[in-house]
Design a protein around this motif. Structure first.
Motif, PDB file in Angstrom:
ATOM      1  N   MET A   1       2.582   3.684   5.038  1.00 19.35           N
ATOM      2  CA  MET A   1       1.544   3.021   5.823  1.00 19.35           C
ATOM      3  C   MET A   1       2.222   2.202   6.919  1.00 19.35           C
ATOM      4  O   MET A   1       3.101   1.400   6.649  1.00 19.35           O
ATOM      5  N   ASP A   2       1.806   2.433   8.139  1.00 20.27           N
ATOM      6  CA  ASP A   2       2.366   1.709   9.278  1.00 20.27           C
ATOM      7  C   ASP A   2       1.662   0.369   9.426  1.00 20.27           C
ATOM      8  O   ASP A   2       0.443   0.284   9.302  1.00 20.27           O
ATOM      9  N   LYS A   3       2.419  -0.677   9.671  1.00 24.48           N
ATOM     10  CA  LYS A   3       1.826  -2.008   9.834  1.00 24.48           C
ATOM     11  C   LYS A   3       1.220  -2.101  11.232  1.00 24.48           C
ATOM     12  O   LYS A   3       1.930  -2.214  12.217  1.00 24.48           O
ATOM     13  N   ASN A   4      -0.095  -2.018  11.297  1.00 26.15           N
ATOM     14  CA  ASN A   4      -0.795  -2.005  12.563  1.00 26.15           C
ATOM     15  C   ASN A   4      -2.014  -2.923  12.472  1.00 26.15           C
ATOM     16  O   ASN A   4      -3.088  -2.496  12.072  1.00 26.15           O
ATOM     17  N   TRP A   5      -1.823  -4.173  12.829  1.00 32.60           N
ATOM     18  CA  TRP A   5      -2.880  -5.175  12.704  1.00 32.60           C
ATOM     19  C   TRP A   5      -4.121  -4.846  13.522  1.00 32.60           C
ATOM     20  O   TRP A   5      -5.197  -5.317  13.198  1.00 32.60           O
ATOM     21  N   LYS A   6      -3.998  -4.058  14.583  1.00 30.99           N
ATOM     22  CA  LYS A   6      -5.163  -3.832  15.447  1.00 30.99           C
ATOM     23  C   LYS A   6      -6.295  -3.095  14.742  1.00 30.99           C
ATOM     24  O   LYS A   6      -7.420  -3.125  15.206  1.00 30.99           O
ATOM     25  N   HIS A   7      -6.020  -2.469  13.607  1.00 29.66           N
ATOM     26  CA  HIS A   7      -7.063  -1.784  12.852  1.00 29.66           C
ATOM     27  C   HIS A   7      -7.730  -2.689  11.817  1.00 29.66           C
ATOM     28  O   HIS A   7      -8.670  -2.281  11.155  1.00 29.66           O
ATOM     29  N   VAL A  67      -0.622  -6.724   1.008  1.00 31.57           N
ATOM     30  CA  VAL A  67      -0.267  -6.157  -0.292  1.00 31.57           C
ATOM     31  C   VAL A  67      -0.166  -4.637  -0.185  1.00 31.57           C
ATOM     32  O   VAL A  67       0.766  -4.028  -0.711  1.00 31.57           O
ATOM     33  N   ALA A  68      -1.102  -4.031   0.525  1.00 23.07           N
ATOM     34  CA  ALA A  68      -1.064  -2.575   0.694  1.00 23.07           C
ATOM     35  C   ALA A  68       0.201  -2.146   1.432  1.00 23.07           C
ATOM     36  O   ALA A  68       0.844  -1.166   1.054  1.00 23.07           O
ATOM     37  N   ILE A  69       0.564  -2.879   2.471  1.00 22.03           N
ATOM     38  CA  ILE A  69       1.779  -2.568   3.230  1.00 22.03           C
ATOM     39  C   ILE A  69       3.011  -2.678   2.331  1.00 22.03           C
ATOM     40  O   ILE A  69       3.892  -1.815   2.338  1.00 22.03           O
ATOM     41  N   LEU A  70       3.076  -3.735   1.550  1.00 26.34           N
ATOM     42  CA  LEU A  70       4.239  -3.967   0.691  1.00 26.34           C
ATOM     43  C   LEU A  70       4.294  -3.018  -0.512  1.00 26.34           C
ATOM     44  O   LEU A  70       5.345  -2.886  -1.135  1.00 26.34           O
ATOM     45  N   SER A  71       3.179  -2.377  -0.821  1.00 29.72           N
ATOM     46  CA  SER A  71       3.128  -1.456  -1.957  1.00 29.72           C
ATOM     47  C   SER A  71       3.643  -0.067  -1.606  1.00 29.72           C
ATOM     48  O   SER A  71       3.880   0.741  -2.489  1.00 29.72           O
ATOM     49  N   VAL A  72       3.802   0.220  -0.338  1.00 34.18           N
ATOM     50  CA  VAL A  72       4.279   1.529   0.107  1.00 34.18           C
ATOM     51  C   VAL A  72       5.798   1.508   0.129  1.00 34.18           C
ATOM     52  O   VAL A  72       6.396   0.602   0.737  1.00 34.18           O
ATOM     53  N   PRO A  73       6.428   2.488  -0.506  1.00 29.35           N
ATOM     54  CA  PRO A  73       7.904   2.512  -0.482  1.00 29.35           C
ATOM     55  C   PRO A  73       8.438   2.611   0.935  1.00 29.35           C
ATOM     56  O   PRO A  73       7.846   3.283   1.791  1.00 29.35           O
ATOM     57  N   ALA A  74       9.537   1.948   1.180  1.00 28.84           N
ATOM     58  CA  ALA A  74      10.171   2.013   2.491  1.00 28.84           C
ATOM     59  C   ALA A  74      10.727   3.416   2.719  1.00 28.84           C
ATOM     60  O   ALA A  74      11.160   4.082   1.787  1.00 28.84           O
ATOM     61  N   ALA A  75      10.689   3.852   3.964  1.00 34.75           N
ATOM     62  CA  ALA A  75      11.232   5.160   4.305  1.00 34.75           C
ATOM     63  C   ALA A  75      12.753   5.136   4.143  1.00 34.75           C
ATOM     64  O   ALA A  75      13.400   4.139   4.462  1.00 34.75           O
TER      65      ALA A  75
END
Length: 76
Positions: A1-7, A67-75
């Motif tokens: 998941m890309d961190k994109n605050w605009k959404h 939390v959703a962003i941090l739950s996604v494994p890093a590439a």
């Protein structure tokens, strides 16, 4: 998941409001203020009391998003 605050509808950023920092929609309260206050030991209820223009559902949306962003494994 890309961190994109605009959404995230709970926040907005405009160059003429707090120098373009992400703020809670309809306010001049920077999102960073939430994390700074939580880091310093404040509760969500205290934060909402100190910043009456911010709504609980917006705070929860920001925290849920992080939390959703941090739950996604890093590439790799």
């Amino acid at each position: 998941m890309d961190k994109n605050w605009k959404h995230l509808t709970a926040v907005e950023s405009h160059p003429d409001i707090v120098s373009g920092a992400w703020v809670f929609r309809g306010t001049r309260v920077p999102v960073a203020a939430l994390f700074e206050n939580l880091r310093d030991g404040a509760t969500i209820d205290q934060f909402l009391e100190w910043f009456p223009g911010v709504h609980r559902q917006d705070v929860e949306a920001v925290l849920d998003y992080e939390v959703a962003i941090l739950s996604v494994p890093a590439a790799a």
